[in-house]
Structure formats: C-alpha cells, structure tokens
Enzyme design. Structure first.
Site, PDB file in Angstrom:
ATOM      1  CG  ASP A 153       3.479  -5.798   6.663  1.00 20.50           C
ATOM      2  OD1 ASP A 153       3.163  -5.373   7.789  1.00 20.50           O
ATOM      3  OD2 ASP A 153       3.109  -5.272   5.607  1.00 20.50           O
ATOM      4  CG  ASP A 191       2.105  -3.705   1.753  1.00 18.12           C
ATOM      5  OD1 ASP A 191       2.517  -3.632   2.931  1.00 18.12           O
ATOM      6  OD2 ASP A 191       1.381  -2.826   1.242  1.00 18.12           O
ATOM      7  CG  ASP A 206      -3.444  -5.440   2.851  1.00 14.89           C
ATOM      8  OD1 ASP A 206      -4.135  -6.369   2.377  1.00 14.89           O
ATOM      9  OD2 ASP A 206      -2.520  -4.907   2.233  1.00 14.89           O
TER      10      ASP A 206
END
Length: 1007
Positions: free
Chosen positions: A699, A695, A446
């Site tokens: 996810d 996070d 990310d």
C-alpha cells in the site's frame, strides 16, 4: 501434502518421528494459565475464560523510559548511549550464533552500536541543527540583516532587542516542537512489535526493535516475523542445527533472494539444492510484500521476511540484518527518498517573499521622501531625532515589514497540534500533513478494521434437515486449530461461538483426542481434523460450501437447500462455511452452514454522516467480494454504487469516462494495491485533495501518492513509514476527529497569518506616510519593542480555541491579502487620527501631559495586539493562554507609556505640533485610559468591517480552487497515449527502427 498439527506447527511427519499425542497436546498450549492441561481441557477453559484484550488496552503498554533532568535535549524514548548507524553489510562472523546459547548481553550492546535499532525510522536530526534551522529562511535573513544594520549604526538597544527577538523565537519554536515530538514518540510504543529471542542461554521476550543481526529468533504461527531471518531448523527438532551448519558450510543456501522470485512455483528451483527436499519448516504470508494471496512455504536456509506473518509452523532463525537493510526496509527507503517540503512551505515562502517586496517598495518611498527633506544617510541633522536618517528609516521598516515570528508561530502551532493529535491516537509523521488533512475532500477508506470491527461474528447457522445444531458446532470446533496462542480469526470465532451452545461444550468434554490436523488448503478449500472418541474415528471438516458439499453423499433435496442457503448468504454479503463429518470411514454427513460476517463498527454509520457534513465523502476500497461490499454499504447508508475493480481496469473505460466512474462510485470491491493507486491518481487529476488508508507494504505507493496517507491501526511498519499519519486506534471516527482537529489547527495558522500581514501593512503605511508628510517616525528603539510584543503575545495562538470549518479548508491567499490590506489601512487610519488630534492647540487626546512617541507606541501596541481577537473569528471564546499573553504585553506597553521608557527627546515634526511634551516622556494616567478607550473603539470598528467583509459572497469564494476540474480533451489524450508503446525492430537493411504501436493487451487467467 504437508499437514499441520494445531499445537506446535509441525507437519504430519512428526508422527513418524515418534512424538506422543500427549506431548503434543501439552505443547500446543503456551499460555501460562493453561500450562499442564491436555488439549481439550485447555480448549474448554479457553472458551469459558476468554476476554477480548481490547477491553483493557493499557494492559501491555510499554513504559517510556524517562531521561535524567539534566538531559532535557534527549528524546524521551531513546537511550543516551545508542546511536543508530547507517546501512552496512552484516559481517559473516555475526551469522554464526549457536541456537542453544544465543548472543550474550555484552555482544548485543556491541552490535547495536554498529547496526542501530531494528526499526524503520527516518534519520534523527541533530538537536543543534534543528535549533540553528530557526535562524534560516528568507524572513529571518531580513531580520538578521536588520541586526547587522543596527550594529553598523551603533544602535545597540535595537541590536540587542532584535537579537533577543531572533533568539526568543528560536528557543520557543525549538522547545515547543521538541515537546510535541516527545509526546508523539512516547506513544509509538503502542505499535511496537514483540519478538522471542535466545540470549544468554535462554528464551527472552523483547521488543522487535531491540533485535540485532545474529540474534537467534523464534518464529511462530500467528506472529509477525520481526526481522529478515534465515531459517535454521524446526523448533521441536534442534538436532537439525548440525545439518544446517553443514549445508551452510557447503554454500547450499540462497542468501540473496527476492520474495517475488518465490511466487513462480518450482520451475526455476535448483535441483541440486537439497534444502527444499522434504517438508517446509514454516509458511509465511507475504501478501503485504508481493500481493500473493497464498502463504509461501519456507525451507531450511531460506529467508522469512521482516513484517510478514507466520501462518504455520515454529522454527529457529537467525536475524541477518537490521530493519533498514531488510527487503522491506529497502523498499520503504525508496518511497521515503524524496523529502517533500509540501504545500505549506510553498505558502510560507510566497507570503514571505511578497512581504519582502512590499517592504522594499516602502523603503524606496521613504528614501525618496527623505531626499526631498534633505535627510542624511546615517547621521541626523542638528535638532532632529537620531531616528531621522535614511538608514534608520530602512532599519525601522525592515523590523516592522517582515514578521520574524511568522515561521516560528506557524511551526509551533503545527507542533502543538501534532501533540494533541497524538493524544487522540494519531501520530503525525511530518507536520505539514496537518495542513493536507485539513483540506482533504475525499477519503478513500479500507473496510476491514476501519469501517467494520475486524471481528468476525457467527449469525444463526443453517442446520441441514435431521441434524443437531449442537453436534454441528462441536464438529466445527473439532475442525479448528487449537493453538490458543495464535488462533486464526475464523477458528477463533468458531470456538468462541460454542459458548452459546452448552450441549456442544458437553460433547467436547467427552474425552476427544486429535491425531492429525490439516490447516486450510487452497486446493481442497477445507480444514480437516482426524479425531478419536474412544475407539471411534471421526474426520471433521469445515470449508467452502461447494467443497464440503462435494465431500458428502447427501440426497438431491438436501443438496438443493444447502446450495440455496449458501447463495442467500453470499447475496447478503456473509461468508459461509460448510460443516461435515465422517465416522469410521463411512459416508460423509452434511451438517449445515456457518454464516460469518464482519459487522460494521457501532459508530461508523454516524461517523460517515458526520464526514459528509464536513464535505468529505467516503469511498470504500476493499479486497472483499462485491456482495460483501454492497451489504456493508447498505448497513452504513454509504450508497450502493460499488463496482468491481475489473470494471475500473479492464472494463473498457478510458479517459473522461473512467474518471467519471471513479468520482461517482461509492466504492470498489476486490481491489489490489495498484487499483488504490489508480483511484487516488484519478481523483487528484480532477482536483480533489485525497486521503488514503492502508496497512500493507504494497500500500506504500498509494499512501505516498495520496495528499494525506494514513496508516490504519495494525498497519505494517513499512506502511507506517510511508504514511503521513499513523493511527493507533481503530475505526473511521478517529480519522474524522483528526480532520476536525486539523481544520482547527489550520484556522489558527490562517488567522495568525492574516493578522500578521495586516500588522506589517499598518506600520508601513503609517510610518512612511508620516515620514513623507510630517518628517516624523516612531523611534527605532520603540519599534523593536512593538515587534517583540507582537511576537510574545501571539506565540500563544498555538494554544487558542479554534473552530472547525464545515467544508474543506484552503489558504485562499487572494482573500487573505484583500482583507489584510483593508485591515492594515484601517489600523493606519486609526493611528493617523490619534496623531492628528495632537496637532490641536488643546492637545487633543492628551488630558494633562504626555509624549507623542509614547502615545503612538501605546495606541499601536494595543490595536495591533487586539487585532488577533478579530481575525480569529467569534465562533469560539479565546483561550486563557492567548488572553493572558496579550493582557501581559498590554500591561508592559502601558508602563512604557506612563513612565516614558526610551521615549527619547521630544520630536520636532514639520509642521510642528502646538502640543508641548514633557522632557522625560511621561504620560498621565487619564490620558492612558483615554488611549485604551480609543483603541477599543478602533478595534470594534475593525471587527464590524471584518464581519461584513466575510459576508460578501464573492470575497468568501475568492481564491478557492475548483475541486471538480474536468478536462475531457486532456484526459482522453492521456488515456490514448497510455495505449501506445515504443517498439524496436530492424528493417531489411539491418538498421534499428523505433516505431509507435498499440500496446499488447495482457490476457488474464481465469482463476
């Protein structure tokens, strides 16, 4: 529309309740250094005195509680008298706690014993059970069978040493793994969530894990919700507690709710429920659970979910259950349900079974040779050694053919590596994740907080013609939340940027007061504040450029320049905020634009280059707009082949074309969790080992799907529970460092396994051939010590210095077996050469006197121990632990040879040796020196052969998997099947029919 005052999180209705401005001004500042100051004095002090907390990361590290010396078995972070219990429904009587007094300390301890700690953790394994686990497994079963065989043969020395080997391996492995686990556990305090509760009549700050069902919890803007909490009343209106009790008694609350039900608006709302009338108490960000981007309003009696973020308001609530029974906990448990043993376990089983098959073959060969020499089953013939029986041959080969230390050494190596990773701020959730991380060849990362600093900064603002930059910055600060305890990132950077504009600070110090503050509203897309300076009323606003431009009444040229600058900021990937104000209900005046950007971390660009050199390309997956993603990629030299997620899902691509896009792309923008899962799945289908960072709770599926799921710094507890590795330090450099360390750990295990297979084959080849050819073997008593010395010496492999491969590593079992067989043959040849010299009339290697058994014992011990220096490679120097352990074992083996310990009576081989042995088994020191010299020569020859073998190209690639396997037929077929659905209907006769049909395409609303 509900509005929020910056101080206490209450709605605009607070004004109607008669609260004074001064009182609210004090309540908004809860930091101890600002107590007693009014709103703008505190704001000025904050601007001047703010220090980034990350510059002192140890300031709030919790101190781990140490155990007493005698409780060495107890985990260092856990109290002795607390044992988390299994999931259970919370009794109704637990949920009647008074908000004024809360629970007593005694009641908290009682409830904790029943409900356990409020945390998402796997069940702790019994220390005894873990210890006994070191006696379980195919390899260990064989050694245990050997112990029983030795007992049956009344060979008590062998029986005792075998049991000692088993016990030693279990103790060492258990202790090393426990030590590593304690190191990891001690660092878990760095990610501990905090909470405020009411206990013993007052508010207390505690760790969230210490909350028990029935605790009165204070939920506040900017903080995470520490448990599933049923909301009671507004923090500033505890008198509403009586209303809460009345409604609860009338059963007006929906206690069994699902966060997904809250996304659908008010369509299904129970009109008879009086709780949702009026303003909400708090608003919570549930995007980590539901994917819903907007904060959800929460009313009295509704549940605020564990790990969600409170975006507005401050309230009392009651904890309804522990973390494991919360909505998030139940979701995480579904992900955690399957206990995967992993690829590492399969590799160990494969090696163990292969060695077991090989040793059975050699036992069969030894017995066939024994039949021809008329050996008895259990009792030796007169004049022969007591080891010259068929069962003793089987015992000896079982001991040497199955490496009892294999599971322990590999587990210890992983455990020690996990402890080292923990010191580098990487918590390994399961040991086998280290092997997966070492082989990763694609990293999906990310952007925010990993590639970038997750710390917005304001570039040079754009100021409209005729306006003053200092006035614009002052207005932007006025149109910000002033709740200094929990500032929004945008408000925080806006306020702190005022440092660069001294005149703006002077403007803020002229005696402003705030009457009403309205936080960001997704409909109006702006933040507004009504402020007074003397008798003048100012309405200050900042927000989306288009929304701010619509407010103002500027001329066309000013509007054109404003739009052009906003478009330029967007193209460069900057977030822009328009700023405007209105004085005394006059026209809105457009002031300009603030350009915000989350800059890349200083080390990210170099780290990406380093990752690419390690054979791990980085793919960026971000929820930000594609312009921001491309600008970030440019700054990081990451490549600009970044695509919108709609191109991946709804771009008309299927099958091979879709897989090619994912492989070719440098990243994807505007992604949601389901996109992450799909990217990981497609990469795995192409043969890539994929690491994934995440996070949020949503996810968890992609973290679990990835070969190595990584929860980044600041991840929710549910993401941490689903991940294989949890990182406590921000940035990509931590992940790349972990990959290097994992490869070093892998190299230690691989070199040890290669070494151990070669040792097994060495003695199997030599002993069986000597049994068949000359009717001789090394005594079983000495064999068990050879096995013991090999295990003692190589446990230190876990602490050896190792190098990191420049490309993703693989086991390459065919290559390991080919090299190990060659090394085993070379070792056996070296032993046969020294045995052959003893048939010479001169005694060959013997200088004065000696014992065949002890000479062979010393040569075998030395060459086998030193083989680890060959298989570990020469790119790094061996550690002092490994060198010390091997030299210590070599010294003991030399003493065995010098003093003839357990050498037994002289051995009569067939044909007989001319060499006359000493009856006491002693060997002279000169002969021992020659044996050392000869063993060094054998090791050098083996090292040269090993070096040349690794230079052979086909052998170096043997067993490597195709990391880019492309099968268009299968990929296109699966894509076509994915478009089909099974439809149910009835024919004209009323018979049920099921037919395959094309799946209906879901239409998406334009937002």
């Amino acid at each position: 529309m509900s509005t929020l005052h910056p101080g206490n999180g209450n709605t605009g209705d607070d004004i109607e309740r008669g609260n004074s401005i001064n009182e609210r001004g004090k309540s908004i500042v809860s930091l101890s250094g600002f107590q007693g100051m009014d709103e703008y004095t505190a704001l000025q002090r904050y601007i001047v005195s703010y220090r980034d907390p990350r510059t002192n990361p140890k300031a709030e590290e919790p101190q781990a509680k140490k155990n007493p010396w005698w409780a060495f078995w107890r985990p260092a972070h856990e109290n002795a008298n607390t044992t988390p219990s299994t999931a259970a429904a919370t009794p109704d009587e637990w949920l009647t706690t008074d908000i004024r007094n809360g629970l007593s300390t005694t009641e908290v301890e009682t409830r904790r014993k029943k409900a356990g700690f409020n945390e998402l953790t796997s069940e702790k394994e019994s220390m005894l059970k873990k210890f006994l686990g070191y006696f379980n497994g195919p390899v260990l079963w064989v050694m245990e069978a050997a112990a029983l065989l030795a007992a049956g043969l009344a060979d008590w020395i062998d029986f005792g040493v075998i049991c000692g080997i088993l016990l030693l391996n279990a103790i060492v492995g258990w202790y090393q793994e426990k030590q590593a686990a304690d190191v990891v556990a001690s660092l878990r305090g760095d990610i501990a969530m905090k909470a405020t509760v009411v206990r013993d009549g007052g508010e207390q700050n505690i760790l969230a894990r210490e909350i028990v069902p029935g605790d009165i919890v204070v939920i506040e803007e900017g903080l995470s919700v520490p448990a599933d909490v049923q909301l009671i009343c507004d923090y500033d209106h505890p008198e509403d507690y009586d209303l809460y009790l009345k409604l609860k008694e009338e059963d007006k609350f929906h206690t069994e709710s699902d966060p997904d039900d809250e996304k659908g608006g008010d369509d299904d709302e129970d009109e008879e429920n009086p709780v949702t009338q009026g303003h909400s108490i708090v608003a919570c960000d549930q995007s980590a659970i539901t994917g819903e981007s907007l904060a959800v309003d929460k009313y009295m009696g509704e549940v605020a979910y564990y790990t969600t973020g409170c975006k507005r308001g401050k309230a009392y609530g009651i904890a309804t259950c522990s973390a494991r029974n919360s909505f998030v906990g139940r979701t995480a448990s579904l992900v955690q349900g399957a206990k995967d043993q992993g690829h590492f376990k399969a590799i160990m089983n494969s090696i163990g079974i292969s060695l077991l098959v090989i040793v059975m073959f050699w036992i069969l060969a030894a017995w066939v040779g024994g039949f021809f020499r008329h050996l008895r089953l259990a009792e030796a013939r007169a004049g022969q050694s007591d080891s010259t029986t068929l069962l003793h041959y089987a015992l000896i080969l079982l001991i040497v053919g199955v490496p009892v230390g294999l599971p322990v050494v590999t587990t210890t190596t992983l455990a020690v590596g996990a402890a080292y990773l923990a010191k580098q701020k990487a918590i390994v959730q399961k040991l086998t994740a280290i092997e997966s991380l070492a082989g990763v060849d694609v990293l999906c990362s990310d952007k925010t907080g990993t590639l970038t600093a997750n710390m917005l900064s304001i570039r040079e603002p754009y100021v409209a013609e005729g306006q003053d930059v200092n006035w614009m910055m002052a207005v932007a600060a006025l149109a910000s939340s002033h709740n200094l305890k929990s500032l929004d990132p945008i408000d925080k950077v806006t306020i702190l940027t005022v440092r660069r504009y001294p005149e703006a600070r002077k403007i803020l110090g002229q005696g402003w007061r705030t009457e009403k503050f309205t936080p960001f509203d997704p409909v109006s897309k702006r933040i507004t504040a009504i402020c007074y300076l003397g008798e003048d009323k100012y309405v200050c606003a900042k927000g989306a450029p288009k929304a701010i431009l619509t407010l103002s009444n500027c001329d066309e040229e000013t509007a054109r320049l404003f739009r052009e600058k906003a478009a330029d900021f967007a193209r460069r990937g900057f977030r822009s905020l328009g700023v405007a104000f209105q004085k005394n209900d006059g026209d809105w005046i457009l002031l300009g634009l603030l350009s915000m950007f989350d800059p890349p971390r200083e080390d990210t660009a170099q780290t990406i280059i380093e990752a690419q050199q390690l054979g791990v390309p980085v793919k960026m997956l971000t929820g930000d707009a594609i312009a921001i993603a491309k600008e970030t990629c440019k700054m990081l030299a990451l490549g600009t082949k970044v695509y919108n997620s709609t191109k991946l899902i709804h771009g008309g691509l299927t099958g091979t074309t879709q897989h090619d896009l994912v492989e070719r792309a440098d990243g994807f923008a505007e992604v949601f969790p389901e996109h992450k899962y799909q990217v990981v799945e497609m990469l795995q289908q192409r043969g890539h080992l994929t690491a994934m960072t995440g996070d949020g709770v949503n996810d968890a599926p992609s973290l679990k799907k990835a070969d190595c799921g990584i929860a980044v710094e600041g991840a929710s507890e549910a993401a941490q529970a689903a991940a294989d590795i949890v990182f406590l330090a921000p940035g990509l450099s931590t992940i790349v460092l972990a990959i290097k360390i994992a490869r070093q750990i892998f190299q230690r295990m691989k070199s040890y396994i290669q070494y151990r297979i070669a040792l097994c084959l060495h003695l199997e080849i030599y002993l069986v051939t000597s049994m068949i050819i000359i009717n001789e073997t090394i005594r079983a008593d000495l064999i068990v010590f050879i096995a013991l010395f090999a295990d003692l010496a190589t446990v230190a492999v876990a602490y050896d210095n190792a190098y990191s491969e420049e490309r993703p590593v693989e086991w390459q079992l065919p290559k390991i077996w080919v090299i190990s067989v060659i090394l085993g043959i070379l070792l056996a040849t070296g032993t046969w050469v020294i045995r052959g010299t003893l048939f010479l009339k001169s005694g060959g290697i013997v200088q004065r006197y000696g014992s065949i058994q002890e000479i062979l014992f010393l040569e075998v011990s030395l060459t086998e121990n030193w083989l680890i220096f060959v298989t570990r490679g020469g790119k790094t120097w061996p550690s002092f632990q490994l060198v010390g352990a091997i030299l210590g074992v070599d010294a003991v083996a030399t003493l065995f040879c010098l003093f003839g310990w357990i050498s037994g009576p002289p051995y009569n081989s067939s044909p007989p040796s001319y060499f006359v042995q000493r009856a006491d088994g002693w060997t002279d020191i000169t002969t021992v020196v020659v044996i050392w010299g000869y063993s060094i020569g054998v090791t050098i020859v083996i090292a040269i052969v090993y070096f040349l073998l690794n230079k052979i190209q086909w052998l170096d690639e043997l067993g490597r998997k195709d990391r880019n396997k492309k099968d268009p037929v299968i990929e296109n077929m699966i894509a076509a099947l994915g478009k089909l659905a099974l439809e149910h209907g009835t024919d004209k006769h009323g018979t049920d029919r099921y037919v395959l049909a094309m799946r209906a395409v879901e239409e998406e609303e334009d937002e």
